[in-house]
Enzyme design. Structure first.
Site, short mmCIF file in Angstrom:
data_model
loop_
_atom_site.label_atom_id
_atom_site.label_comp_id
_atom_site.label_asym_id
_atom_site.label_seq_id
_atom_site.Cartn_x
_atom_site.Cartn_y
_atom_site.Cartn_z
N ASP A 170 0.75 -1.18 0.19
CA ASP A 170 -0.17 0.15 -0.06
C ASP A 170 0.80 1.37 0.00
OD1 ASP A 170 0.72 -0.98 2.55
OD2 ASP A 170 -0.44 0.81 3.49
N GLU A 171 0.14 2.30 -0.61
CA GLU A 171 0.97 3.62 -0.38
C GLU A 171 2.49 3.67 -0.72
OE1 GLU A 171 -0.12 4.55 3.72
OE2 GLU A 171 -2.01 5.60 3.11
N VAL A 172 2.51 3.38 -1.97
CA VAL A 172 4.06 3.30 -2.59
C VAL A 172 4.10 4.66 -3.11
CG1 VAL A 172 5.63 2.03 -4.16
CG2 VAL A 172 3.62 0.87 -3.28
#
Length: 495
Positions: A170-172
């Site tokens: 997530d949230e790269v």
């Protein structure tokens, strides 16, 4: 069978405390995971032995364990291991306790974004997507994949026989901003989502091929912008089960149902949902607003009722302990247990009613369950309930009056301002107006902090206790202490 909409308490028999009834369509036939975020305030195994039976009694049948730096990495990965990490023996004990309490374990290991605990180290800093930021991995280097393979191998060695492995993703943030990514985007005409899916597919394929029978799970936020056709063409549906997360109380039900339909159209046979019971209302939040999470679960239950039953693999109720590796601690696990109880029971019964509330109070040993306010005076008998009571005292009965005294007391602000304190000057009669309240507050702080320190040490390692105390209580205690010392010095100067 009595059927009611989520949250409908009208006409419900509030005298009954039967916890075994059934209501509307719930998620109880699926996996219901309690998320343990161990990158902050990792509980001692002795405390987990106390709360695992509670999780099971409340309706959980699994654990999503996010170790981060508390995992006992070794050999070339030793730098990732925190000083307070669990030992290999403790990991085995945790798994045994989970098995005894019928809680299936799914480990979570970050493999793309949120890799600060890896990329902050000099040994791995060269594998950052953007050299300045340690959050995201460069997906284009072979060494990056060797690193992940080593992390996954060690995780799997300690978790034999698991059915799922959560590979994060997530949230790269800043993906596509590294020089190698920019070159690939330009040469291939790709979008950032293509970079993401290419890496995710490689990691998932490695898991599937190396560990037959293990199914990867991944957070879905980086997949959401992709079209159904792009997702289909990626081939990810044959490798990954997406976990859709949304922790907001005003979750858009129609949007989430449409998202699930898109994933189904793209070939994903199973999906997971992720709600939250704590750690989603502020990076420095110390008490859990149950109502926020109650509303979030009401919306998720509406989603569950509108999707095919065989699509949903399960629900993970997240309990974030830090927003990321570098942020402060938010609500400690004992503080969030009443909220967790509400969330688990809602998923089990399909609603929140007076009957469900009575059941929760009975299980937790609480005379009252306040879902609308942060503060609750009701004590409980659940493991760690004393920590909740003491932290409530700190925040409402000590911190607030201390701030009021230091900032708005007319004698302090008018006769012992920073100007006066610096010069150690005060009218002697004003000491009589200031000192009694300051000493009384200081005495109350010392008493509560002593009890809280002892209670926290029963549950958490000393490093966690020191961090919480230094961050959230000691600043106020020290300010009072310094004020009293300055008063005494100033009075001595006048004689």
């Amino acid at each position: 069978m009595e059927t009611r909409a989520a949250g409908d308490m009208d006409g419900q028999n509030s005298d009954s405390k039967n916890c075994a009834y059934t209501t509307e369509k719930s998620a109880s036939a699926n996996m219901i995971l309690v998320h343990l975020d161990l990158k902050g305030a990792p509980p001692k195994v002795s405390y987990l032995a106390e709360v695992f039976p509670l999780f099971s009694a409340l309706g959980a049948n699994g654990l999503l364990i996010e170790y981060e730096d508390t995992f006992p990495y070794y050999e070339e990965l030793l730098p990732l291991r925190a000083a307070h990490a669990y030992s290999p023996q403790e990991i085995q004990e945790i798994l045994m306790l989970a098995q005894v309490n019928r809680l299936e374990v799914i480990p979570l290991i970050q493999t793309f974004g949120h890799m600060e605990f890896v990329l902050k180290h000099k040994e791995f800093a060269h594998l950052r997507e953007v050299p300045t930021y340690p959050n995201s991995l460069n997906p284009h280097r072979e060494e990056s994949h060797q690193l992940l393979h080593g992390m996954i191998r060690q995780m799997m060695e300690h978790h034999p026989g698991i059915r799922w492995l959560h590979i994060g993703s997530d949230e790269v943030y800043y993906l596509g901003e590294g020089e190698e990514s920019k070159k690939i985007l330009s040469e291939n005409g790709w979008a950032v989502e293509d970079l993401f899916m290419c890496h995710l597919k490689k990691v998932a394929a490695h898991v599937v091929s190396t560990y037959p029978g293990v199914r990867p799970i991944a957070w879905d936020d980086m997949l959401r912008p992709a079209s159904a056709q792009t997702l289909t063409d990626s081939g990810l549906a044959q490798l990954v089960e997406p976990m859709i997360w949304d922790y907001t109380p005003n979750l858009d039900v129609d949007n989430r149902v449409a998202l699930i339909e898109k994933y189904s159209q793209s070939g994903f046979q199973k999906i997971w949902l992720a709600s939250a019971f704590k750690g989603a209302t502020g990076a420095s939040q110390q008490l859990t607003h149950i109502g926020h999470h109650l509303q979030n679960h009401k919306r998720w239950l509406q989603v569950i009722r509108r999707i095919p039953q065989d699509t949903l693999q399960g629900v993970a109720i997240t309990g974030w302990q830090r927003y990321d590796h570098f942020s402060v601690l938010c609500e400690l696990l004992p503080v969030g247990i009443p909220s967790l109880a509400v969330c688990l029971q809602m998923l089990k019964h399909g609603s929140y009613s007076e009957q469900v509330a009575a059941c929760i109070q009975d299980i937790l040993g609480m005379s009252h369950l306040d879902t609308e306010n942060y503060s609750s005076e009701a004590s409980g008998s659940f493991p760690g309930s004393d920590v909740l009571i003491l932290i409530t005292q700190v925040l409402f009965h000590l911190k607030t009056p201390t701030q009021e005294f230091l900032e708005r007391n007319r004698f302090v602000s008018g006769w012992f301002s920073p100007f006066h304190r610096k010069r150690k000057m005060i009218h002697p009669i004003m000491v009589q107006q200031i000192e009694p309240e300051a000493v009384s507050l200081l005495s109350n702080w010392a008493l509560v902090l002593g009890d809280l320190h002892a209670a926290l040490l029963k549950i958490f390692p000393a490093v966690t206790v020191d961090e919480w105390m230094e961050e959230y209580s000691m600043p106020y205690y020290v300010q009072l202490q310094e004020l009293v010392e300055d008063l005494n010095t100033a009075l001595e100067n006048q004689t």
